[in-house]
Design an enzyme around this catalytic site. Structure first.
Site, PDB file in Angstrom:
ATOM      1  N   SER A 177       0.849  -1.183   0.000  1.00  0.00           N
ATOM      2  CA  SER A 177       0.000   0.000   0.000  1.00  0.00           C
ATOM      3  C   SER A 177       0.886   1.235   0.000  1.00  0.00           C
ATOM      4  O   SER A 177       2.047   1.200   0.417  1.00  0.00           O
ATOM      5  CB  SER A 177      -0.880   0.014   1.251  1.00  0.00           C
ATOM      6  OG  SER A 177      -1.504   1.273   1.440  1.00  0.00           O
ATOM      7  N   TYR A 203      -0.158  -0.148  10.455  1.00  0.00           N
ATOM      8  CA  TYR A 203      -0.524  -0.626   9.120  1.00  0.00           C
ATOM      9  C   TYR A 203       0.611  -0.390   8.142  1.00  0.00           C
ATOM     10  O   TYR A 203       0.970  -1.284   7.360  1.00  0.00           O
ATOM     11  CB  TYR A 203      -1.790   0.090   8.655  1.00  0.00           C
ATOM     12  CG  TYR A 203      -2.273  -0.336   7.287  1.00  0.00           C
ATOM     13  CD1 TYR A 203      -2.716  -1.630   7.055  1.00  0.00           C
ATOM     14  CD2 TYR A 203      -2.305   0.575   6.223  1.00  0.00           C
ATOM     15  CE1 TYR A 203      -3.176  -2.017   5.798  1.00  0.00           C
ATOM     16  CE2 TYR A 203      -2.766   0.192   4.971  1.00  0.00           C
ATOM     17  CZ  TYR A 203      -3.198  -1.100   4.765  1.00  0.00           C
ATOM     18  OH  TYR A 203      -3.643  -1.481   3.517  1.00  0.00           O
TER      19      TYR A 203
END
Length: 352
Positions: A177, A203
């Site tokens: 990501s 994350y």
């Protein structure tokens, strides 16, 4: 499988310069169906983790439409079966399977790998969890996003290694990501024991780990024909990945236009391209976004538009090797679980 091509050396893969970036005919608006058009995947097996929701559905649909035998590895088998029926109805494929997999549970990962006994051509590590609001630890004491997004997929790939090697020219796609720009892997405190927990930093760390996995998996396994690459699918507002984020904060971010959002079909495009494109045969250890290889950037100095860039630390071969070794240490007891039956090498139409 795909026609042979020269392997890339680790030095070439991890020290990119702007003139050497891999560019394809596709881009931000391309869909999974468009990037796989004209590619015949008949006789090839693929696993898509998280294949019953979001871009996992469209990833699996595109692979099935191209002729692949596709297994949806999912936590919710009922949702997986509904997805499989939908994909079969839209593609005409009868080779869609559903198997349970909980990446946060190492016994589930081990059972899935032990039950896989045939060559595997494509492994798409698509599932993930994002921005858990509070620090959550697994029974092993691992931070939950790192445990699911990295360690679960790491253990899965190790368990499926022999099947990947048996395929001859297998590809692994590791979904990362743009959030990897938020954090490198903090080896001295992976699980936030000595620093404040931040959902998006946690994350980001797990997404950097996904890139480093691709770098090191290629270095270790390219001699067996296994290539791994990482991808950023883009921002897709219609998936459930952001379900743990504060709704007001998410709505505010969308309203401010910080991202250009994609459909699920567009979001699946980069994964499908990296998994199937003949142009990428023999290529491993790279990071792709919008179906192309983005430039190296320094997150603290030169943020890229739409996050279209990759941090040098995410491709660092020393960190990649260190993460691999640390992951093996963490998974030690789990990796000692029974490995299942011997890999079968059938001579039927799916052994190719």
């Amino acid at each position: 499988m795909w026609p042979p091509a020269p392997r890339q050396t680790l030095e070439r893969m991890t020290h990119m310069t702007t003139p050497n970036r891999i560019q394809t005919p596709f881009g931000f608006d391309s869909t999974a169906a468009e990037v796989v058009a004209g590619i015949d995947l008949s006789g090839r097996r693929a696993i898509v983790t998280g294949g019953s929701s979001g871009i996992g559905i469209e990833t699996a649909r595109a692979l099935a439409a191209a002729g692949a035998d596709v297994t949806l590895a999912v936590r919710d088998v009922g949702a997986g079966e509904r997805t499989a029926a939908d994909i079969a109805a839209t593609t005409g494929s009868t080779a869609i399977h559903v198997r349970p997999l909980d990446l946060a549970d190492q016994r589930s990962v081990a059972a899935f790998a032990a039950g896989w006994t045939v060559p595997l051509h494509i492994l798409i590590n698509n599932a993930g969890v994002m921005a858990l609001p509070e620090l959550q630890l697994t029974p092993e004491g691992w931070e939950a996003q790192f445990a699911t997004n990295h360690l679960g997929h790491f253990a899965l790939a190790l368990g499926l290694h022999d099947a990947l090697a048996a395929a001859g020219g297998a590809r692994i796609v590791s979904l990362s990501s743009v959030a990897h720009l938020r954090s490198r892997v903090v080896f001295d405190d992976l699980f936030f024991a000595h620093r404040p927990y931040d959902p998006l930093v946690a994350y980001g760390q797990s997404k950097t780990a996904n890139v480093l996995f691709a770098v090191e998996a290629t270095r270790r396994w390219d001699g067996e024909g296994i290539m791994a690459n990482a991808v950023h699918p883009g921002a897709i507002a219609t998936t459930g990945l952001s379900r743990h984020m504060d709704p007001d904060a998410l709505a505010d971010a969308m309203a401010k236009g910080g991202y250009e959002y994609k459909t699920s079909e567009q979001g699946a495009a980069t994964s499908v391209l990296v998994a199937t494109s003949p142009q990428l045969q023999g290529i491993g250890g790279h990071y792709f976004a919008d179906c192309n290889e983005p430039p190296l950037i320094d997150p603290g100095v030169s943020p890229a538009p739409r996050g279209f860039g990759v941090a040098a630390y995410a491709l660092d071969p020393a960190d990649a090797e260190r993460l691999w070794e640390r992951s093996l240490e963490l998974l030690g007891p789990q990796l000692a679980l029974p490995s299942g039956p011997e890999l079968a090498l059938p001579t039927g139409p799916l052994h190719k």
